[in-house]
Design an enzyme around this catalytic site. Structure first.
Site, mmCIF file in Angstrom:
data_model
loop_
_atom_site.group_PDB
_atom_site.id
_atom_site.type_symbol
_atom_site.label_atom_id
_atom_site.label_comp_id
_atom_site.label_asym_id
_atom_site.label_seq_id
_atom_site.Cartn_x
_atom_site.Cartn_y
_atom_site.Cartn_z
ATOM 1 N N GLY A 41 0.833 -1.197 0.000
ATOM 2 C CA GLY A 41 0.000 0.000 0.000
ATOM 3 C C GLY A 41 0.866 1.245 0.000
ATOM 4 O O GLY A 41 2.016 1.218 0.467
ATOM 5 N N GLN A 94 2.895 10.030 1.183
ATOM 6 C CA GLN A 94 4.185 9.333 1.170
ATOM 7 C C GLN A 94 5.023 9.694 -0.047
ATOM 8 O O GLN A 94 6.226 9.419 -0.077
ATOM 9 C CB GLN A 94 3.984 7.812 1.216
ATOM 10 C CG GLN A 94 3.414 7.336 2.546
ATOM 11 C CD GLN A 94 3.266 5.834 2.579
ATOM 12 O OE1 GLN A 94 2.280 5.292 2.116
ATOM 13 N NE2 GLN A 94 4.254 5.141 3.111
ATOM 14 N N CYS A 129 6.044 -0.087 7.179
ATOM 15 C CA CYS A 129 5.646 1.054 6.360
ATOM 16 C C CYS A 129 6.826 1.492 5.505
ATOM 17 O O CYS A 129 7.945 1.570 6.007
ATOM 18 C CB CYS A 129 5.207 2.202 7.275
ATOM 19 S SG CYS A 129 4.715 3.689 6.389
ATOM 20 N N LEU A 130 6.552 1.763 4.226
ATOM 21 C CA LEU A 130 7.646 2.173 3.330
ATOM 22 C C LEU A 130 8.280 3.487 3.777
ATOM 23 O O LEU A 130 9.410 3.785 3.411
ATOM 24 C CB LEU A 130 7.124 2.301 1.894
ATOM 25 C CG LEU A 130 6.664 0.988 1.224
ATOM 26 C CD1 LEU A 130 6.089 1.277 -0.155
ATOM 27 C CD2 LEU A 130 7.803 -0.013 1.136
ATOM 28 N N HIS A 146 -4.395 1.140 7.401
ATOM 29 C CA HIS A 146 -3.060 1.755 7.438
ATOM 30 C C HIS A 146 -2.964 2.918 6.452
ATOM 31 O O HIS A 146 -2.478 3.997 6.795
ATOM 32 C CB HIS A 146 -2.019 0.661 7.119
ATOM 33 C CG HIS A 146 -0.591 1.112 7.105
ATOM 34 N ND1 HIS A 146 0.363 0.601 7.967
ATOM 35 C CD2 HIS A 146 0.066 2.020 6.331
ATOM 36 C CE1 HIS A 146 1.532 1.186 7.719
ATOM 37 N NE2 HIS A 146 1.387 2.044 6.728
ATOM 38 N N GLU A 147 -3.458 2.715 5.223
ATOM 39 C CA GLU A 147 -3.369 3.772 4.202
ATOM 40 C C GLU A 147 -4.300 4.942 4.522
ATOM 41 O O GLU A 147 -3.924 6.106 4.334
ATOM 42 C CB GLU A 147 -3.668 3.221 2.805
ATOM 43 C CG GLU A 147 -2.719 2.127 2.335
ATOM 44 C CD GLU A 147 -1.246 2.421 2.596
ATOM 45 O OE1 GLU A 147 -0.810 3.577 2.497
ATOM 46 O OE2 GLU A 147 -0.525 1.469 2.937
ATOM 47 N N HIS A 152 -2.773 7.225 6.936
ATOM 48 C CA HIS A 152 -1.794 8.143 6.330
ATOM 49 C C HIS A 152 -2.460 9.448 5.881
ATOM 50 O O HIS A 152 -1.861 10.518 5.955
ATOM 51 C CB HIS A 152 -1.142 7.516 5.102
ATOM 52 C CG HIS A 152 0.091 6.705 5.398
ATOM 53 N ND1 HIS A 152 1.227 7.249 5.945
ATOM 54 C CD2 HIS A 152 0.363 5.395 5.208
ATOM 55 C CE1 HIS A 152 2.157 6.300 6.068
ATOM 56 N NE2 HIS A 152 1.653 5.161 5.635
HETATM 57 ZN ZN ZN Z 1 2.588 3.363 5.652
#
Ligand code: ZN
Length: 151
Positions: free
Chosen positions: A49, A54, A91-92, A133-134, A137
């Site tokens: 995701g 991000q 998380c990226l 999670h997304e 963000h």
């Molecule tokens: Zn994330």
């Protein structure tokens, strides 16, 4: 064929990750390009995701693919959450941090696709986690604040 365009993934410490994103109002070519770039960026980083902040864009959109196909989320809202699960997340934007987070077991999300069509997505298990999670963000929330046990 579209040329793949990767965007730079912002890392924790960049304050853009803590900001609340704005609703998408224009479903135009720019939005489609953003979502396509986000998907390519996510795939090349082996993520499941990626949310617009991000990549430095404060718009309420995200892409998810847990291996069952691409899902574009524009202006997503969780309309129903049921049950609970605890699972490991990463998380990226937060490299090398993994930890257990509590999430609903099942969620229903109301959103729009990149063309502006209304969609409803139901997710259980990992998909429910990825959706939550997304969407977090988009409200400037990072998963590491929700870790109940770090791995
Ligand atoms: Zn994330």
């Amino acid at each position: 064929m579209n040329k793949m365009a990767l965007r730079q993934i912002r890392k924790k410490g960049d304050e853009i990750l803590n900001k609340v994103c704005k609703e998408v109002k224009n479903f135009d070519d720019k939005l489609e390009l953003l979502l396509d770039d986000m998907y390519d960026t996510m795939k090349s980083a082996d993520g499941v995701g990626l949310a617009a902040p991000q990549v430095g864009i404060l718009k309420r959109c995200a892409v998810v693919d847990i291996g069952e196909g691409r899902i574009d989320l524009v202006n997503p809202v969780i309309t129903k959450a049921e049950g609970s699960q605890i699972g490991q997340e990463g998380c990226l934007s937060i490299p090398n941090v993994w930890g257990d987070v509590q999430r609903p077991e099942k969620v229903t999300v109301s959103a729009f696709d990149k063309k502006g069509n209304k969609v409803e997505i139901k997710g259980t298990g990992l998909l429910a986690v990825a959706l939550c999670h997304e969407i977090d963000h988009l409200d400037g929330k990072l998963f590491d604040e929700k870790i109940i046990e770090e791995d």
